[in-house]
Each structure stands twice: as C-alpha cells, then as structure tokens.
Enzyme design. Structure first.
Site, PDB file in Angstrom:
ATOM      1  N   HIS A 100       0.835  -1.201   0.000  1.00  0.00           N
ATOM      2  CA  HIS A 100       0.000   0.000   0.000  1.00  0.00           C
ATOM      3  C   HIS A 100       0.877   1.261   0.000  1.00  0.00           C
ATOM      4  CE1 HIS A 100      -3.586   2.419   1.209  1.00  0.00           C
ATOM      5  NE2 HIS A 100      -2.653   3.181   1.745  1.00  0.00           N
ATOM      6  N   GLU A 101       1.870   1.290   0.868  1.00  0.00           N
ATOM      7  CA  GLU A 101       2.746   2.470   0.952  1.00  0.00           C
ATOM      8  C   GLU A 101       3.619   2.599  -0.296  1.00  0.00           C
ATOM      9  OE1 GLU A 101       2.033   4.626   3.144  1.00  0.00           O
ATOM     10  OE2 GLU A 101       0.732   3.265   4.242  1.00  0.00           O
ATOM     11  N   HIS A 150       1.721   4.492  -2.940  1.00  0.00           N
ATOM     12  CA  HIS A 150       1.869   5.937  -2.744  1.00  0.00           C
ATOM     13  C   HIS A 150       3.224   6.399  -3.281  1.00  0.00           C
ATOM     14  CE1 HIS A 150      -1.680   6.674  -0.291  1.00  0.00           C
ATOM     15  NE2 HIS A 150      -1.335   5.735   0.576  1.00  0.00           N
TER      16      HIS A 150
END
Length: 157
Positions: free
Chosen positions: A67-68, A71
């Site tokens: 998820h990170e 980003h």
C-alpha cells in the site's frame, strides 16, 4: 525484525510487485498509533507501525508495505497518489494491496468496552449520562443551574 530487514523486504517487494527500485529508507516508527504505515511526501521514506507485524503477522505487514509503495511509486512518477485518485485505486488492484489495513486487536477491544458516567444535580435531581467525564467545577445543571456530582461510572461490554 529490525529496520535493516524491513528495508530489505521493502526493496524485494518493490522489485517483485512493481518492477521498480525503492531507493529511499523504510523503517519502523513506534509512535504511529492509528495507521499501519505512512509515506512521507518530503523525504520519500516509508514508516511502518511494528505493532501490525507483532499482532497481525507477516502477511498484514506485506499488505501495508504494498500500500505504501503504491503511494511512493505514483508520487515519484507524478501521478495521482492519494487514496481518492483513480491511478492509486488501479495500482492497488494490480498489486493486490489492501486499501485500508485491518484494525489492531487492541483497538477492537477498546471500542467494544463502553463507559457510561452518570451525573446527578444536587438541586433538582436531574440525571445526565455521558461517555466522557466532565469538569463538575465548571459545568452546572442545564435545568436549574444546580451543582452536578458524579453518581456512578458503568463499564458495559
């Protein structure tokens, strides 16, 4: 797992899932409380909450890292990197990353316990139920302006 092992894991996941290098730092941040991880826009570093590894296991950690990294890679490429952006949602699906992390067991238990505090007016007898404590030196009865006193505190589960 320490910060060096985390750095190595993030680099491996970045190459395997995204086909791109992760060229910044990844480390554990023990001050994170309500989130599994955080991507720092200014430094491009990734911070991870170690409690998620300890309480929910390795697979949850891998999901948070993916998820990170979504980003990270989208921000570096100048695409939409925020949760509401279409590019971000599309990349999450491609790499099978969760949109939100699971709640920690300690957070779930804390929400299950409900606290009720009962206050009573010494003048008219009006009762008040509150979830939070109030300052009885500052607040008075809304009906007659009498002094409030704490009658009892209940914890319901």
């Amino acid at each position: 797992m320490d910060d060096l092992e985390l750095q190595s894991l993030v680099e491996k996941i970045s190459i395997k899932s995204f086909g791109k290098l992760f060229q910044h730092k990844a480390y554990f941040n023990s001050r994170l409380r309500s989130t599994g991880g955080r991507y720092m826009l200014n430094t491009h570093h990734i911070e991870i909450n170690k409690k998620y590894l300890e309480q929910l296991g390795f697979n949850e950690l891998v999901g948070i890292i993916k998820h990170e990294l979504c980003h990270y890679h989208l921000h570096i490429e100048g695409k939409g990197y925020q949760h509401r952006d279409i590019d971000f949602k599309k990349l999450l699906k491609e790499v099978e990353a969760p949109r939100f992390c699971s709640p920690l067991p300690e957070q779930v238990n804390r929400k299950a316990i409900k606290r009720v505090i009962i206050y009573i007016c010494g003048n008219c007898g009006q009762t008040y139920q509150r979830k939070r404590m109030i300052n009885t030196q500052r607040y008075v009865c809304g009906k007659c302006r009498g002094k409030l006193t704490k009658k009892k505190e209940l914890t319901l589960s």
